[in-house]
Each structure stands twice: as C-alpha cells, then as structure tokens.
Motif scaffolding. Structure first.
Motif, PDB file in Angstrom:
ATOM      1  N   UNK A  54     -19.082  36.371 -15.543  1.00 45.68           N
ATOM      2  CA  UNK A  54     -18.295  35.130 -15.340  1.00 45.68           C
ATOM      3  C   UNK A  54     -17.125  35.217 -16.125  1.00 45.68           C
ATOM      4  N   UNK A  55     -16.100  34.265 -15.959  1.00 47.11           N
ATOM      5  CA  UNK A  55     -14.739  34.514 -16.638  1.00 47.11           C
ATOM      6  C   UNK A  55     -14.936  34.529 -18.024  1.00 47.11           C
ATOM      7  N   UNK A  56     -15.705  33.415 -18.462  1.00 51.58           N
ATOM      8  CA  UNK A  56     -15.727  33.301 -19.938  1.00 51.58           C
ATOM      9  C   UNK A  56     -16.414  34.310 -20.754  1.00 51.58           C
ATOM     10  N   UNK A  57     -17.505  34.874 -19.857  1.00 51.81           N
ATOM     11  CA  UNK A  57     -18.211  36.117 -20.510  1.00 51.81           C
ATOM     12  C   UNK A  57     -17.730  37.318 -20.573  1.00 51.81           C
ATOM     13  N   UNK A  58     -16.799  37.456 -19.662  1.00 46.84           N
ATOM     14  CA  UNK A  58     -16.247  38.974 -19.545  1.00 46.84           C
ATOM     15  C   UNK A  58     -15.369  39.348 -20.525  1.00 46.84           C
ATOM     16  N   UNK A  59     -15.360  40.374 -21.127  1.00 46.28           N
ATOM     17  CA  UNK A  59     -14.344  40.714 -22.204  1.00 46.28           C
ATOM     18  C   UNK A  59     -13.667  42.119 -21.722  1.00 46.28           C
ATOM     19  N   UNK A  60     -12.250  42.198 -22.379  1.00 48.58           N
ATOM     20  CA  UNK A  60     -11.369  42.907 -22.047  1.00 48.58           C
ATOM     21  C   UNK A  60     -11.627  44.362 -22.437  1.00 48.58           C
ATOM     22  N   UNK A  61     -12.360  44.267 -23.791  1.00 45.96           N
ATOM     23  CA  UNK A  61     -12.904  45.454 -24.538  1.00 45.96           C
ATOM     24  C   UNK A  61     -13.953  45.896 -23.446  1.00 45.96           C
ATOM     25  N   UNK A  62     -14.732  45.275 -22.840  1.00 48.34           N
ATOM     26  CA  UNK A  62     -15.750  45.954 -21.916  1.00 48.34           C
ATOM     27  C   UNK A  62     -15.119  46.468 -20.698  1.00 48.34           C
ATOM     28  N   UNK A  63     -14.188  45.661 -20.474  1.00 53.62           N
ATOM     29  CA  UNK A  63     -13.407  46.320 -19.109  1.00 53.62           C
ATOM     30  C   UNK A  63     -12.766  47.638 -19.322  1.00 53.62           C
ATOM     31  N   UNK A  64     -12.187  47.605 -20.454  1.00 54.53           N
ATOM     32  CA  UNK A  64     -11.571  49.046 -20.808  1.00 54.53           C
ATOM     33  C   UNK A  64     -12.519  50.165 -21.021  1.00 54.53           C
ATOM     34  N   UNK A  65     -13.687  49.817 -21.562  1.00 54.42           N
ATOM     35  CA  UNK A  65     -14.868  50.663 -21.894  1.00 54.42           C
ATOM     36  C   UNK A  65     -15.141  51.312 -20.373  1.00 54.42           C
ATOM     37  N   UNK A  66     -15.560  50.090 -19.530  1.00 55.28           N
ATOM     38  CA  UNK A  66     -16.233  50.666 -18.208  1.00 55.28           C
ATOM     39  C   UNK A  66     -15.356  51.422 -17.481  1.00 55.28           C
ATOM     40  N   UNK A  67     -13.740  50.912 -17.469  1.00 57.88           N
ATOM     41  CA  UNK A  67     -12.904  51.629 -16.638  1.00 57.88           C
ATOM     42  C   UNK A  67     -12.471  53.043 -17.211  1.00 57.88           C
ATOM     43  N   UNK A  68     -12.747  53.324 -18.597  1.00 57.88           N
ATOM     44  CA  UNK A  68     -12.755  54.583 -19.214  1.00 57.88           C
ATOM     45  C   UNK A  68     -11.026  54.484 -19.578  1.00 57.88           C
ATOM     46  N   UNK A  69     -10.754  53.650 -20.088  1.00 58.35           N
ATOM     47  CA  UNK A  69      -9.089  53.186 -20.353  1.00 58.35           C
ATOM     48  C   UNK A  69      -9.237  52.711 -21.624  1.00 58.35           C
ATOM     49  N   UNK A  70      -7.853  53.039 -22.206  1.00 58.85           N
ATOM     50  CA  UNK A  70      -7.612  52.276 -23.601  1.00 58.85           C
ATOM     51  C   UNK A  70      -7.143  50.771 -23.407  1.00 58.85           C
ATOM     52  N   UNK A  71      -7.524  50.013 -24.282  1.00 59.58           N
ATOM     53  CA  UNK A  71      -7.139  48.578 -24.205  1.00 59.58           C
ATOM     54  C   UNK A  71      -5.457  48.467 -24.253  1.00 59.58           C
ATOM     55  N   UNK A  72      -4.823  49.320 -24.697  1.00 56.39           N
ATOM     56  CA  UNK A  72      -3.319  49.374 -24.615  1.00 56.39           C
ATOM     57  C   UNK A  72      -2.737  49.407 -23.100  1.00 56.39           C
ATOM     58  N   UNK A  73      -3.707  50.218 -22.371  1.00 53.51           N
ATOM     59  CA  UNK A  73      -3.277  50.572 -20.958  1.00 53.51           C
ATOM     60  C   UNK A  73      -3.277  49.175 -20.209  1.00 53.51           C
ATOM     61  N   UNK A  74      -4.140  48.552 -20.833  1.00 55.15           N
ATOM     62  CA  UNK A  74      -4.605  47.202 -20.063  1.00 55.15           C
ATOM     63  C   UNK A  74      -3.247  46.231 -20.327  1.00 55.15           C
ATOM     64  N   UNK A  75      -3.113  45.998 -21.597  1.00 56.22           N
ATOM     65  CA  UNK A  75      -2.139  45.187 -22.288  1.00 56.22           C
ATOM     66  C   UNK A  75      -0.723  45.620 -21.856  1.00 56.22           C
TER      67      UNK A  75
END
Lengths: 202, 202, 202, 202
Positions: D44-65
């Motif tokens: 869900x939107x509220x439960x998802x975290x950018x940190x996990x997205x980054x990890x699952x995508x194999x990507x640094x957080x900065x790359x997202x931001x």
DNA sequence: AGATAATCGAGACGGTACGTCCCGTCTTCCA
DNA sequence: TGGAAGACGGGACGTACCGTCTCGATTATCT
C-alpha cells in the motif's frame, strides 16, 4: 573498540578494505563519547539516557546505535578512550621510593578528576559484568603487574624476606586505597600513601 | 527500615496502638522481598523491574509502593533482612588466631551467598548515598571496630611495635579480601586468609 | 468498537462481568478520538502522527495503544462514533420531492463536516476490508434501501415506466454526488441536487 | 514527467544539448518504477518505503531522489507510465453506441487488471492529496471531456432535449460505474454498461 | 451489628526512554 | 558526472516500565 576502519595497508597494491559508502564521522564519535561521559557523571549509569546523549551531542539516535549496541558498550568505549588512569610505572631500584611514587599517583587519581569516574565504573561493573574486563584493562592490569615486579625484584635483591608473599604485598597498597575509597567512602588525605608504605615496609 | 509501624505506645503497658483498617499482609512482604532478590540475581539491578516483581509475587504494584519508595529501597531492605553477614567477634588474646578467625569468616561470607549481595549493595551505595549508612551498619562497622580493638590490644601488650599504624593494619586484612572480590573479581580460595595473616603479621 | 465493557446484565444477581482494576477513562476516549479527527482533517491520514494525537489529547501513548492497534483502527472508530450521516428517510408519496429532499440532505452532509470523513473512510475500507461493513452500515445501507423503495413505489403508481431499472435509478442520484465529491474533488454548489433530479426525472 | 532528458538526434545540425558527464541509466529508471509498483500493491502507499524500493531495485537512494522528489511523484510516474486506462474515444455520431462503447471499456478496465491499481490509486488519493491531480489526468480528464462532447453533439443534433444537463448526463454513466466499484464494492457484471445506457437514454 | 478505614489484586493513568525504521540529504569511491 | 553504498540529523513507531491513581472486595478496629 567499536569498529575496524581500514587498517592502512603498507605495500603497493594493497587491497585496502575500505568500506563502501560515506565513512563514519569522527566528530560524531567524539561528541557522543563526551556527552556520554558527561551523562555518566551527571546522572549515573542507571540514570543516563541515550536519548539525552544524542540530543546533547547533536546527533541522531541511529548514529549512536550504528556504533554501539547499548549503554554499556558506549560507557565502556568512552571510559577506555578517555580515562587516563595516569600512574607512572617507575623502577629506580628503590622499592620504598617506587612504591610510594606509585601509591601517591594512584591516590592522586582517586581524589582527583578520575575519582568519580573510577568509582562510578567500579560501582557499575558489579551490576553489568560486561564492564568488568574493561575495568581490569583500564585501571588495574598494567599497574598491578608492575607493582608485583617491583616487589619480586626487591625479594630477589634480598631487601625483602625470601618467603614474602609477593602478590599479596604488591596488592596491599592499592587494596588499602581502594578500601578507603569504596568501603569507607573517604579516600583519605595526602599522607595516606606514606602511612601505607610505612606500615607495609617496616 | 521501610516504615514506622506502631509507634512505641504512649502509656505503660500500651495496649498496642494498632492502626485502624486492614493490617498489611506479611505474606505480601515476604513474597515481594523474595521476588526482589530473585530478580536481582536473575536480571541484575539495572534489568529488574518492579512490574515483574509485583507479578511474580502475585501482588499489586501499589502494595509495593506502599512499603518502599523505589527499587533501591526494596533491594536494600531485602538485603538487610536476608543478608546475615555473619562474623563472630572473637577475642582470645591471640591476635594471629583472632585475626585468622575473623578473616576466614569474612572470606567465607564473600565466597558464599553474601558475596554477590555485598557487591551489589556496594554498587548501590554509590548511586544512592543514603544507603551508605546501611552498608556501613550491616557489613562494616562492628567488625571494623573489633579488629581495630584487637590490633590496639596487641600493640598494648607489646606484641606489635608501638609505632604500628593500628587503623591501617586492622583494615589491611579486609581490604585485601575486598580487593580480591571487587577488583580482581576472584575471591580466592580458602587459603587466602592464612596468606594474608602470614604476610601482615610476620 | 474497540471493546466490550460490561454488557448490562438483565436479571437480578447477574454476575456483571465487570473487569478488575481501574476502568478505562471515557474522557481519554473522547479526547483521543477528537484529537484524531482533528489530526485527520489537519494533516491527512498519511501526515497525522499518533505521537501528536497523544500530546494534543493530553494522554500517554500507551493509553491509545491500549484501546486501538494502530492509526487505521483509531480513525475507523473515530469515524464510526462521530460520523452521523444524517439523512431523513421521508416518504410523502411525491417521488420528485422525496428524492430532492434526500439528495439535498446527502449533499449537505458531503459539503459539511461528514464529507472528508466519508471520503477518508472510503479510502480506509480498501486497505482494510473488514471496514467495508462498517462503511456500508454508517453511510449506505439504510438510505440506499429507502431510495430504492421510493423509486419502486413510483413505478408501482405508474409515475415511472414499468421497465424502469429501479436499482440504477435509485443509485444514480447518490452516485452523481459521490462522483462529484470523490472523482471531481468538488462537491458542487447547493443547486446540484436540483439539477440531478431534473435530469433524472425528466 | 520529472525531468528533461537528452532528447534524440546525435548527428546533423543537432547542437546536441546532451549534458556532460555520465548519462542516467534507463535500467535504473525501470527497475525503480517496477519496484515501486510492486511495493504499492504489496504494502500500500502508506506502507511502502523508498528505502525498500531502492534496495529491491538494486539502486542507491540518491538515484531515486535525483529523479523524483518523493513517494507521491514516484507512484504517480509509475502509474502514468504503466497504467493504460485504455478507453477508445470513439465518435461515430451515434450517441447510444458511442456511450455504450465507452462505458464497456471503462467497465472492462475496472474489472480487469487495472482494477486493483485504480482502486488503490483512488483510495490513496483521498489520503494523499498530492496524488489527486495525477488521478484526474490519468483516469478522468480526457474521457470526461470526450463524453461531454458526445452528449453536447447529440443535443446539437436534436437527439436529446435542448434543456439536457449535458455535464450531468455525461457524468452519470461513469458515476454509476464508479459508485458500483467504490461504494458497493462490486463492479457488477458485463451487462451493467448496457443497463446504464438503457436507463439514461430512454 | 454497623460504620469506618486501611488494605488487597488488578489494571488504567500521564510520562519517559527504549531500540528500530524511514525520511531526505550528504559524502565517499568507482566507472 | 552518475552510480551504489551507506552515514548523517531528525522524527515517529510500538513496547516496556515508571510511580500514581482508581476500582470493587476484603479484613480489621472502633463505635
């Protein structure tokens, strides 16, 4: 204490096991340890709170928990880095003089700035056994071995009877100072080391 | 310790000025103190919680706080009621024998159940200075005065040099035992009192 | 919602299953739910924090977690207790008039305080299917049945064609209001119910 | 969406506005958006975290931001790229047929794979107003304008009364489908569009 | 016997701190 | 310059206890 941190690498092409990512801030390290010692003195081990340490150090709690696993580890690290139980390990060949020098230094530490710290640490190490080893290392080990060596040498030289209980005699001085500080709650005045030496080496 | 119970009695043969209302349960008292000592041993002073003591004792928290004001008081009371630091105050006129008797008793207490309690109590008294007196009363005062009297008498009798530092010599034995227990974290074996007496009274 | 709380006991000697211990404070209940609704309106569901609710309600966090298991439950409870979706179920025999009365009431609720609450609740029920029933009960069931009855009666009376899709026609009014509120994010002005009735019953 | 990307042509005449340095990885783009959609469905939107997205995508957080300013933007972008709310904007001149075509397509989307996504998005947009505009753009705007144009043309042609409330009639069909999906929690069977058209265009 | 009063277990109260997770930013090295 | 990695200050999470405060019930003494 808390971590490994790239141990140089002396030769060419040394792989240098530098960790990836931003390195941990040494400033934060210091600020936290300072705040921790302040807190230890101010509120005691039981009363200090990691939350307040973080606030006073201007640091997030996570930055603390990234380095140490709990209060005990912080305190141990803080003490082992800051505490300078400063006792010169003299060996002039004159047992009475060397013993006196040592006990005076120990006593000075006890009545001086390290006193509350040492007392607090000693108090806590009973409750929190994880502190014991560190206490030994910081406050006891080296000095105790040195004193024993001094006494043993004196026995060797024939200044003391051959049947002297070296360990006991070496411990007796510090034991009496420790007793004064922790049992009698009165570290005594500056003459205490002299009285001790006089009584022990009569 | 914890409270003023039935204060004296105003008249002669006072008919017991029992307070009105339901009297406090002695069962609860015992259950709480037992649970407290268990908790002290199990979780250490820092780790024990009054909530768990209450639960284990089958008692409401208010029943605890009605009797003591906090963890420290409970522990102190538990120790001072349970701890019987049992050292006979012998005086046979033979200093060596009496000193040995005393130190053996002290040592036996330290290696026995009282050791950890004493250490814990010693730790407490640093944080809660109001406990110092109780520590003094339970573990120190009487025995220390007695030892000093023994040594002073020996000096009087000429068994020890007239310039003997009575206080120091009287303290030295207990100090070495205390040092072993608290600094070296090893109370030593049963021969330690003998070694101490031999070294001190050579 | 959140708890049972002594279900009366009809007869004499009824055991009355009163819970032991201090009863929960109804004041706290109210303060929390009020603060929760304020927070929902102020910061939105995502932005509200239980910590702030507790602070604004003058309540400890534990008092909240004792009653509800999380933000969702609080919001649901707050909504189901506070939300009074107040629509009179009139039946004068005049379909146009009754429909208008109903839609005006629904619209008034939507533009009033209940609108955001209803929308928030509708959002909740997607993630927490167990709330669907509550949503249905509070906002939908009674009114929908009533409207359907009104339309059916009009068909019966011959005011509407016999092949009218009763369910659809009954739903169409509320559906258009709901669409305005939730899809267009603009509940429209007071004339919207009139426009709807005019268009549907031409 | 979020940024100006090196646009096209390398050769002739192109001044090549190519930015200096390493270009952004399109792989990263995809991996992030995929991970984001997975997370949206999973937690869900509220439960998802950018940190996990980054990890699952194999990507640094900065790359997202570097690409998006926050969770809302990511979700919006993910939906607007992935979500194909596929409704053909037919205009054959036959209102009934065109309306039916449109409503069938809308309904198919609702019961089909886009259903959960749309429902989730709809749910979240109430809680997180930053999603509202995007919801409008992706799911509503174009189709709504088209339907209104169809109805207006029919009025123009005289197929519908001159006093028809064009906006309302154009909204009524989608409103009823939306109502079924979100209020009644039952999108209905394939005949629903037909029933709606029959009832509205009688 | 009845009134009064302090106790009991239970558990809720307003709080503080815990240790974890995530936010959005910053800083390092590598490609 | 962008990338992965990961530390940064900050803040909310949900839990555990703190010491205090009701509850109804129990157990005494004092009318």
């Amino acid at each position: 204490m808390s971590e490994v941190r790239a141990s140089a690498g002396e030769r060419a092409h040394a792989p240098v096991p530098r960790r990836a990512g931003r390195p941990r801030s040494e400033e934060a390290d210091c600020a936290i340890l300072d705040a921790a010692l302040d807190a230890l003195v101010e509120d005691g081990y039981g009363g200090m709170s990691i939350e307040r340490i973080a606030a006073n150090a201007g640091v997030g709690k996570a930055t603390i928990y990234r380095r140490w696993r709990g209060k005990a580890e912080i305190v141990v690290d803080a003490l082992s880095r800051r505490a300078c139980f400063d006792v010169p390990l003299v060996d002039t060949g004159d047992l009475r003089a060397d013993l006196l020098t040592t006990l005076r230094a120990v006593h000075a530490n006890m009545v001086g700035v390290e006193g509350p710290l040492m007392a607090a640490f000693a108090a806590e190490k009973f409750r929190y056994p994880e502190l014991r080893e560190e206490f030994e290392r910081v406050f006891v080990a080296e000095r105790r071995a040195h004193l024993r060596a001094l006494v043993a040498a004196a026995v060797e030289r024939g200044e003391l009877p051959a049947d002297t209980d070296v360990e006991l005699l070496a411990d007796a001085g510090p034991a009496l100072l420790w007793h004064a500080l922790t049992v009698r709650s009165d570290p005594g005045d500056a003459s205490l080391p002299d009285r001790i030496v006089n009584q022990l080496l009569r």
